[in-house]
Design a protein around this motif. Structure first.
Motif, mmCIF file in Angstrom:
data_model
loop_
_atom_site.group_PDB
_atom_site.id
_atom_site.type_symbol
_atom_site.label_atom_id
_atom_site.label_comp_id
_atom_site.label_asym_id
_atom_site.label_seq_id
_atom_site.Cartn_x
_atom_site.Cartn_y
_atom_site.Cartn_z
ATOM 1 N N SER A 49 -12.402 5.555 -1.826
ATOM 2 C CA SER A 49 -11.961 6.748 -1.115
ATOM 3 C C SER A 49 -11.104 6.881 -0.140
ATOM 4 C CB SER A 49 -13.154 7.810 -1.174
ATOM 5 O OG SER A 49 -13.875 7.562 -0.225
ATOM 6 N N ILE A 50 -10.342 5.562 0.090
ATOM 7 C CA ILE A 50 -9.656 5.358 1.218
ATOM 8 C C ILE A 50 -8.812 6.486 1.647
ATOM 9 C CG2 ILE A 50 -7.896 3.848 2.446
ATOM 10 C CD1 ILE A 50 -10.363 2.368 1.850
ATOM 11 N N GLY A 51 -7.865 6.964 0.686
ATOM 12 C CA GLY A 51 -7.101 8.229 0.862
ATOM 13 C C GLY A 51 -5.817 7.981 1.439
ATOM 14 N N LEU B 44 -12.762 4.354 -9.282
ATOM 15 C CA LEU B 44 -13.133 3.212 -9.710
ATOM 16 C C LEU B 44 -12.216 2.177 -10.089
ATOM 17 C CD1 LEU B 44 -16.246 1.993 -10.663
ATOM 18 C CD2 LEU B 44 -15.673 2.996 -13.085
ATOM 19 N N SER B 45 -12.561 0.933 -9.717
ATOM 20 C CA SER B 45 -11.811 -0.225 -10.025
ATOM 21 C C SER B 45 -12.255 -1.189 -10.416
ATOM 22 C CB SER B 45 -10.578 -0.459 -8.883
ATOM 23 O OG SER B 45 -11.434 -0.659 -7.825
ATOM 24 N N GLY B 46 -11.602 -2.675 -10.690
ATOM 25 C CA GLY B 46 -12.522 -3.617 -11.027
ATOM 26 C C GLY B 46 -12.704 -3.858 -12.641
ATOM 27 N N LYS C 9 0.724 -1.213 0.059
ATOM 28 C CA LYS C 9 -0.080 0.027 0.111
ATOM 29 C C LYS C 9 0.927 1.269 0.075
ATOM 30 C CE LYS C 9 -0.038 -0.606 4.988
ATOM 31 N NZ LYS C 9 -0.823 -1.120 6.124
ATOM 32 N N GLY C 10 0.278 2.447 -0.362
ATOM 33 C CA GLY C 10 1.035 3.730 -0.361
ATOM 34 C C GLY C 10 1.743 3.956 1.082
ATOM 35 N N VAL C 11 2.865 4.590 1.075
ATOM 36 C CA VAL C 11 3.466 4.855 2.240
ATOM 37 C C VAL C 11 4.043 6.477 2.044
ATOM 38 C CG1 VAL C 11 5.461 4.257 3.794
ATOM 39 C CG2 VAL C 11 4.506 2.658 2.601
ATOM 40 N N ASN D 220 -8.767 -9.202 -5.590
ATOM 41 C CA ASN D 220 -8.004 -9.951 -4.345
ATOM 42 C C ASN D 220 -9.436 -9.689 -3.268
ATOM 43 O OD1 ASN D 220 -5.226 -10.433 -4.885
ATOM 44 N ND2 ASN D 220 -5.231 -8.341 -5.029
ATOM 45 N N PHE D 221 -10.161 -8.883 -3.372
ATOM 46 C CA PHE D 221 -11.313 -8.845 -2.359
ATOM 47 C C PHE D 221 -12.499 -9.907 -2.699
ATOM 48 C CE2 PHE D 221 -10.219 -3.974 -2.876
ATOM 49 C CZ PHE D 221 -9.069 -3.933 -1.734
ATOM 50 N N VAL D 222 -12.397 -10.234 -3.970
ATOM 51 C CA VAL D 222 -13.447 -10.983 -4.263
ATOM 52 C C VAL D 222 -12.889 -12.283 -4.089
ATOM 53 C CG1 VAL D 222 -14.963 -12.106 -6.165
ATOM 54 C CG2 VAL D 222 -14.239 -9.605 -5.954
ATOM 55 N N GLY E 131 0.829 -3.485 -16.392
ATOM 56 C CA GLY E 131 -0.581 -3.132 -16.705
ATOM 57 C C GLY E 131 -1.489 -3.628 -15.512
ATOM 58 N N MET E 132 -2.449 -2.924 -15.193
ATOM 59 C CA MET E 132 -3.751 -3.420 -14.325
ATOM 60 C C MET E 132 -4.846 -2.348 -14.438
ATOM 61 S SD MET E 132 -1.992 -1.554 -11.011
ATOM 62 C CE MET E 132 -0.296 -1.610 -11.702
ATOM 63 N N GLY E 133 -5.803 -2.987 -13.831
ATOM 64 C CA GLY E 133 -7.272 -2.761 -14.138
ATOM 65 C C GLY E 133 -8.225 -3.673 -14.520
#
Ligand SMILES: Cc1cc2nc3c(=O)[nH]c(=O)nc-3n(C[C@H](O)[C@H](O)[C@H](O)COP(=O)(O)O)c2cc1C
Length: 312
Positions: free
Chosen positions: A72-74, A217-219, A47-49, A270-272, A243-245
């Motif tokens: 919108s975790i931020g 928006l993702s997925g 995750k972002g640090v 990964n959430f699914v 590449g991702m999305g």
């Protein structure tokens, strides 16, 4: 030894296969370790640090949408010091390349995080996130003009000799020009796409579903946009593209590689299905084996017109 050579290169980094985790969807791997043997992954992208702890945005900050989700975790995170003491210390005992996603409110903050991570031997590469749509200062603001993207890349490059990947925003008119700008400042690779800026409104309450109003928006809903952008960027730069999305299965991963990606990242899937990364790896190997493709890297850019159509 598998019949298919699954190895790929991103800068100086050799990955055992082209499948990594997408930042922010896999923690630092620890939360997923009971479902996924991390040593099978191409890399873990954290995750972002940031330099100081960030508390993230107000809830609700997740909303389901057709074939995707808004977040919108931020960039909530404990700051680089706590990250090194806890997450990196744990990752050091895992047999997997670690790519750390770096965020900042200012160019100096990006540079400071990079400087700190440069002295951590367990960090294989940095992924500089200039594309988060969920923070007011920093994040995407650095990814939407060539000048700002170049400035962040230059500042981070000056602080580290580690492999440097810059993560691009899809919320621009011409993503290829941003990619060229960061390549010119020494990026060893680019990753794309981050989330697309979106919004959903609850028709019962008349209020936006996310407390912040807008989110990313993702997925699978974004996959065709992402494939198009990977195609454009991979044809515009010489450095490798991650590449991702909306990658959910091996065929999705193959599609990104055919468009020009050297590697792919699995995010929302990964959430699914927490072990989605492993089925993508196994499926990609089968995909190649069934088609007589000896090296997975041969898929990269194989859909480009100059390569000609494949006999079926
Ligand atoms: C909940 C969530 C958190 C995310 N956090 C980050 C982050 O910290 N840094 C980053 O560069 N991208 C972040 N992303 C973007 C993903 O890494 C990825 O670029 C995007 O979701 C598209 O891939 P996907 O459709 O497979 O999820 C996040 C995405 C989601 C859904």
């Amino acid at each position: 030894m598998s019949a298919v050579d699954m190895r790929v290169r991103i800068g100086d980094l050799e990955l055992r296969n082209p499948v990594m985790t997408a930042s922010g969807t896999f923690g630092s791997g620890r939360e997923y370790a009971e479902f996924v043997d991390l040593s099978r992954l191409g890399a873990v992208v954290t995750k972002g640090v940031s330099i100081e702890p960030w508390s993230g945005n107000e809830s609700p900050r997740i909303a389901e949408t057709p074939c995707g989700m808004l977040n919108s975790i931020g960039l909530q995170n404990p700051g680089v010091e706590a990250f090194c003491a806890n997450d990196l210390a744990w990752l050091a005992a895992q047999d997997v390349p670690v790519i750390v996603n770096v965020v900042g409110h200012s160019v100096d903050e990006y540079a400071a995080v990079a400087a700190q991570l440069d002295s951590e031997p367990v960090v294989s590469a940095l992924e500089v996130n200039i594309s988060c749509p969920n923070v007011d200062a920093g994040g995407m603001a650095f990814g939407t003009t060539c000048a700002a993207a170049a400035e962040v890349t230059r500042a981070v490059r000056a602080e580290t000799r580690k492999t440097l990947v810059v993560k691009l925003s899809p919320n621009v008119t011409d993503i290829a020009e941003i990619a060229r700008a960061v390549e010119a400042e020494g990026a060893d690779g680019v990753s794309l796409i981050n989330t697309l800026l979106g919004m959903a409104i609850d028709t019962r309450t008349f209020a936006p579903k996310l407390a912040r109003g807008v989110g990313g928006l993702s997925g699978p809903a974004i996959r065709p946009v992402a494939v198009r952008m990977v195609w454009e960027v991979a044809r515009a730069v010489a450095v490798p593209v991650i590449g991702m999305g909306g990658v959910t299965c091996a065929e999705d991963a193959a599609e990104f590689m055919l468009a020009g990606a050297a590697a792919v990242a699995v995010g929302t899937a990964n959430f699914v299905e927490p072990s989605a990364t492993l089925s993508v790896i196994d499926g990609l190997e089968r995909f190649c084996a069934e088609r007589g493709i000896a090296r997975v890297a041969e898929l990269t850019g194989a859909a480009w017109p100059e390569r000609g159509k494949r006999e079926t």
